[in-house]
Write a protein that holds these residues in place. Structure first.
Motif, PDB file in Angstrom:
ATOM      1  N   SER A 173      51.605  10.512 -13.111  1.00  0.00           N
ATOM      2  CA  SER A 173      52.458   9.638 -14.143  1.00  0.00           C
ATOM      3  C   SER A 173      52.227   8.128 -13.680  1.00  0.00           C
ATOM      4  O   SER A 173      51.539   7.263 -14.371  1.00  0.00           O
ATOM      5  CB  SER A 173      53.575  10.006 -14.728  1.00  0.00           C
ATOM      6  OG  SER A 173      53.898  11.346 -15.073  1.00  0.00           O
ATOM      7  N   SER A 183      53.965  14.673 -12.950  1.00  0.00           N
ATOM      8  CA  SER A 183      54.709  15.355 -14.132  1.00  0.00           C
ATOM      9  C   SER A 183      54.004  16.849 -13.980  1.00  0.00           C
ATOM     10  O   SER A 183      52.835  16.941 -13.652  1.00  0.00           O
ATOM     11  CB  SER A 183      53.958  14.764 -15.433  1.00  0.00           C
ATOM     12  OG  SER A 183      54.290  15.762 -16.583  1.00  0.00           O
ATOM     13  N   THR A 233      58.154  21.278 -18.738  1.00  0.00           N
ATOM     14  CA  THR A 233      57.815  19.831 -17.981  1.00  0.00           C
ATOM     15  C   THR A 233      58.924  19.017 -17.403  1.00  0.00           C
ATOM     16  O   THR A 233      59.904  18.837 -17.845  1.00  0.00           O
ATOM     17  CB  THR A 233      56.963  18.907 -19.076  1.00  0.00           C
ATOM     18  OG1 THR A 233      55.792  19.734 -19.599  1.00  0.00           O
ATOM     19  CG2 THR A 233      56.320  17.823 -18.076  1.00  0.00           C
ATOM     20  N   THR A 235      59.671  16.068 -13.941  1.00  0.00           N
ATOM     21  CA  THR A 235      59.031  14.934 -13.183  1.00  0.00           C
ATOM     22  C   THR A 235      59.671  14.689 -12.101  1.00  0.00           C
ATOM     23  O   THR A 235      60.800  15.071 -11.754  1.00  0.00           O
ATOM     24  CB  THR A 235      59.466  13.496 -14.152  1.00  0.00           C
ATOM     25  OG1 THR A 235      58.702  13.633 -15.422  1.00  0.00           O
ATOM     26  CG2 THR A 235      58.617  12.458 -13.344  1.00  0.00           C
TER      27      THR A 235
END
Length: 338
Positions: A173, A183, A233, A235
């Motif tokens: 990202s 990500s 998803t 991070t």
């Protein structure tokens, strides 16, 4: 002979025939009450084994025994089950089911169970008793108990298994010289027949060489419909220019349901794959030089000026060695003259 005399004669003949038959076959005439007192017959037709409660170390094996009854009622019937280790021959568990009186003919199913360890195979010996007397027996062999999934870990939701679509997908990202924000997307599939309960997804990024945890994240996997695949998803932020293993796991009430692994290659000089490390040769320009061997000679030659002469400080002409040889030759010629 009148009618009355004929009837008396016929009756006397019937009584005589009955008496002769009773003497010739004494068992032909039996009191029905005596027939009911004869013991009935109980046999095992079939035994069905199915998994019951599966725990961490042990498992319950449910046993359904089909009994066939004939004749009069059979009282004080019991069914005994013994689980014996197939390799050791040792008794693992024994249970007895009190059936009571079996009557009415036909078949009926008697349910029982034994507890065994979740390893190895077993021999299940089933015996039917009536008033303590053995009437029938059957042996059933069971294997592969270790393949049973414990109830606390039994879930039809897990990471997607596919040959093309990635289970773990990593993208960058943001990145600078120090850190990189990644990500991480993971595919989860519901292989069951009902909507799944929420699960916990935990992700760890582990540096490939040191196994140091660089970062971790947690997400909630919501309800997934039967046969559907959902993508979750999260991070993470890790130091740049390193390679990482992406370890992911699904948890239900702190019980590990499923796990998978991916990689994140951030070092351009090395590359890793899941469960394997591959080191590539460092990029070198000379390995890709095209042309004849003369090109290498030109590259090794000294730099020259625009007129083709060397750009160094060398003396033009033959050089000092050639001048010295010429001088020595002149002296020798002069000494030979008269």
């Amino acid at each position: 002979m009148d009618t009355r005399t004929a009837l008396l004669a016929a009756a006397a003949a019937l009584l005589l025939a009955g008496a002769v038959g009773a003497v010739a076959a004494p068992d032909a005439i039996v009191d029905p009450r005596e027939a009911d007192e004869r013991p009935g017959d109980v046999r095992i037709v079939d035994t069905v084994v199915s998994p019951g409660e599966v725990r961490g170390e042990t498992a319950e094996l449910r046993l359904g025994v089909d009994l066939r009854h004939r004749g009069s009622a059979v009282e004080n019937v019991t069914v005994r089950h013994r689980a014996i280790g197939a390799d050791s021959g040792l008794l693992v568990d024994e249970t007895t089911v009190d059936v009571g009186t079996v009557d009415g003919g036909g078949e009926r199913t008697i349910n029982g169970s034994v507890d065994v360890e979740r390893e190895g195979g077993y021999r299940i010996e089933t015996v039917v008793f009536a008033d303590g007397e053995r009437r029938a027996s059957q042996t059933t062999r069971v294997g592969g108990v270790a393949a049973l999934t414990p109830d606390y870990a039994d879930s039809r939701v897990g990471f997607t298994e596919s040959n093309v679509w990635p289970t773990v997908a990593v993208s960058v990202s943001e990145a600078d010289n120090q850190t990189a924000t990644l990500s991480v997307s993971l595919s989860v599939t519901n292989r069951g027949d009902a909507v799944s309960e929420p699960l916990d997804l935990r992700v760890l990024l582990r540096q490939s060489e040191s196994n140091v945890i660089a970062d971790e994240a947690s997400e909630t996997v919501g309800e997934v419909r039967p046969g559907r695949t959902d993508t979750v998803t999260t991070t993470v932020e890790v130091p740049a220019n390193y390679n990482y293993y992406v370890d992911a796991a699904l948890w239900s009430d702190d019980v590990l349901i499923d796990e998978t692994q991916g990689v994140a290659n951030l070092n351009p000089r090395e590359r890793i794959t899941a469960n394997e490390t591959v080191e590539e040769v460092e990029f070198a320009v000379e390995d890709f030089t095209r042309g004849s061997d003369d090109a290498a000679d030109v590259a090794d030659a000294p730099d020259r000026g625009t007129d083709g002469e060397s750009a160094g400080d060398s003396t033009p002409g033959f050089g000092p060695l050639a001048a010295l040889v010429a001088l020595v030759a002149a002296i020798l010629v002069a000494r030979r003259r008269p």
